[in-house]
Design a protein around this motif. Sequence first.
Motif, PDB file in Angstrom:
ATOM      1  N   GLU A  79       7.934   8.525  -1.778  1.00  0.00           N
ATOM      2  CA  GLU A  79       8.601   7.149  -1.618  1.00  0.00           C
ATOM      3  C   GLU A  79       9.668   6.731  -3.137  1.00  0.00           C
ATOM      4  O   GLU A  79      10.547   7.132  -2.328  1.00  0.00           O
ATOM      5  N   TYR A  82      12.254  10.626  -2.996  1.00  0.00           N
ATOM      6  CA  TYR A  82      13.278  10.829  -1.911  1.00  0.00           C
ATOM      7  C   TYR A  82      13.822   9.694  -0.647  1.00  0.00           C
ATOM      8  O   TYR A  82      14.081   9.972   0.552  1.00  0.00           O
ATOM      9  N   THR A  84      11.378   8.123   1.302  1.00  0.00           N
ATOM     10  CA  THR A  84      10.691   8.817   2.463  1.00  0.00           C
ATOM     11  C   THR A  84       8.936   7.884   2.434  1.00  0.00           C
ATOM     12  O   THR A  84       8.721   8.275   1.031  1.00  0.00           O
ATOM     13  N   VAL A  86       5.225   7.501   3.412  1.00  0.00           N
ATOM     14  CA  VAL A  86       3.802   7.967   3.599  1.00  0.00           C
ATOM     15  C   VAL A  86       2.238   7.700   3.597  1.00  0.00           C
ATOM     16  O   VAL A  86       2.793   6.956   2.417  1.00  0.00           O
ATOM     17  N   GLN A  91      -2.041  10.563   5.420  1.00  0.00           N
ATOM     18  CA  GLN A  91      -1.183  11.793   5.805  1.00  0.00           C
ATOM     19  C   GLN A  91      -1.865  12.413   4.486  1.00  0.00           C
ATOM     20  O   GLN A  91      -0.506  13.436   4.147  1.00  0.00           O
ATOM     21  N   LEU A 217      10.101  18.173   4.803  1.00  0.00           N
ATOM     22  CA  LEU A 217       9.414  16.929   5.388  1.00  0.00           C
ATOM     23  C   LEU A 217      10.435  15.604   5.801  1.00  0.00           C
ATOM     24  O   LEU A 217      10.041  14.617   6.731  1.00  0.00           O
ATOM     25  N   THR A 218      11.669  15.804   5.109  1.00  0.00           N
ATOM     26  CA  THR A 218      12.668  14.754   4.559  1.00  0.00           C
ATOM     27  C   THR A 218      13.305  15.116   6.185  1.00  0.00           C
ATOM     28  O   THR A 218      14.865  14.197   6.189  1.00  0.00           O
ATOM     29  N   GLU A 223       9.566  15.550  10.441  1.00  0.00           N
ATOM     30  CA  GLU A 223       8.460  14.547   9.340  1.00  0.00           C
ATOM     31  C   GLU A 223       6.333  15.305  10.385  1.00  0.00           C
ATOM     32  O   GLU A 223       5.737  15.115   9.899  1.00  0.00           O
ATOM     33  N   ASP A 224       6.727  15.642  11.913  1.00  0.00           N
ATOM     34  CA  ASP A 224       5.406  16.160  12.783  1.00  0.00           C
ATOM     35  C   ASP A 224       4.884  17.219  12.299  1.00  0.00           C
ATOM     36  O   ASP A 224       3.986  17.828  12.991  1.00  0.00           O
ATOM     37  N   THR A 226       6.450  19.171   9.329  1.00  0.00           N
ATOM     38  CA  THR A 226       5.633  20.727   8.267  1.00  0.00           C
ATOM     39  C   THR A 226       4.313  20.181   7.729  1.00  0.00           C
ATOM     40  O   THR A 226       3.740  18.496   7.584  1.00  0.00           O
ATOM     41  N   SER A 248       1.571  15.751   5.129  1.00  0.00           N
ATOM     42  CA  SER A 248       1.755  15.814   6.516  1.00  0.00           C
ATOM     43  C   SER A 248       1.375  14.412   7.615  1.00  0.00           C
ATOM     44  O   SER A 248       0.528  13.774   7.325  1.00  0.00           O
ATOM     45  N   SER A 249       1.918  14.681   8.953  1.00  0.00           N
ATOM     46  CA  SER A 249       1.315  14.050   9.894  1.00  0.00           C
ATOM     47  C   SER A 249      -0.497  13.769   9.973  1.00  0.00           C
ATOM     48  O   SER A 249      -0.409  14.445   9.962  1.00  0.00           O
TER      49      SER A 249
END
Length: 387
Positions: A79, A82, A84, A86, A91, A217-218, A223-224, A226, A248-249
């Motif tokens: 986070e 990037y 993002t 998780v 995950q 993934l970003t 996102e779901d 990768t 991953s998801s």
Amino acid sequence: MREIIVSQKAASFTESVIREMTRLAIRHDAINLAQGFPDFAAPQELKDAAKRAIDADINQYAVTWGTKSFRDAIAAKFEATYGTSVDPETQICVTCGSTEAMMAAQLAIVDPGDEAIVFEPFYENYGPDAILSGATPRFVTLHEPDWSFDEAELRAAFNSRTRAIILNTPNNPTGKVFTRAELEVIAELCQRWGVVAITDEIYEFMTYEGTQHIPMLTLPGMEDRTILINAMSKTYSVTGWRIGWTVSSPTLTGGIRKVHDFLTVGAAAPLQEAGAVALQFPDTYYRKLHDEYVERRDLMLGILERAGFKTYKPYGAYYIMTDCSHLGFDDDVEAARWLTAEAGVASVPGSSFYRDADLGRNKLRFSFCKKLETLNAAGDRLAKMFR
Ligand code: PLP
């Protein structure tokens, strides 16, 4: 009586050429620029953290998908880097290096008869990984000098049987860093065909001259679909620790965690505690890592060019792919063996990175994750040979 033989799977690939070159280097007392492991020390703080964890008796099985402190650190670092977020609870799966992560990811999503797209030249594990998981690999070539792919060739590789695409950026062996535009083409195809991108990002922090690492993934819509793979091996110079992970998801992670549990139970518990410390290193750690690799890369490029090799400048990772035509061999394996025995410098034959060996016949790969003095010693040996 039935003959005792190995399985068709095990018989269908050869031993690792890279690790064979390491054995040859030892036999000839050659400088090993074949296998990608550093000959310099890992960060002291990291080693101290591992020792502390062992002394604190963190020596029994960790939670199979990874200790909480390490998963939290992985999520926080991702986070912070990037932007993002998780969920470390659902995950992330901690594995025995990115090697196991790649195998567990493929076993978790691929069924026999499925196809997996692999860019070539490729990191040599990807071929056997596909075979072991029952997938049929389909290769798409990265073309020198800039290692770009032909979009039409990539589009033609996707079909209703395609289940996964394996992407390694920054890339071994070419040093290519995939651009956002390239990733968007791949992402669009993954979404159109219902394909999972398995992205090996182990050289994440080794990008040079303004190139930027972008995790698939970003990207919107990825996102779901990768599976991001990473490890401590390269970023913290601990290839022998065998600590990696997937992001991953929750659905994909659930499958990966089950496969991982029955493959290995889990990665080394005290080293995961140390990993949590490493992932909290300040930005200065990553800047220094970068600057030192730029210096090694530039030194090695000069050494190889002076020895007559045509080099393909890497913008990421820690390898230099070269054209070795000037050595006068028709066969890269012979060229690599000769250079190891006669010059005392070990490299990896280019053909081991290609399905079609002919594409690598005039290529050798050198790694530069070594002390400057090691690279200079290799330079002296090559200079003597090619003066
Ligand atoms: N992936 C790539 C692209 C590599 O180059 C390597 C090692 O050279 C690995 C994975 C292996 O990583 P690990 O040591 O974490 O299993």
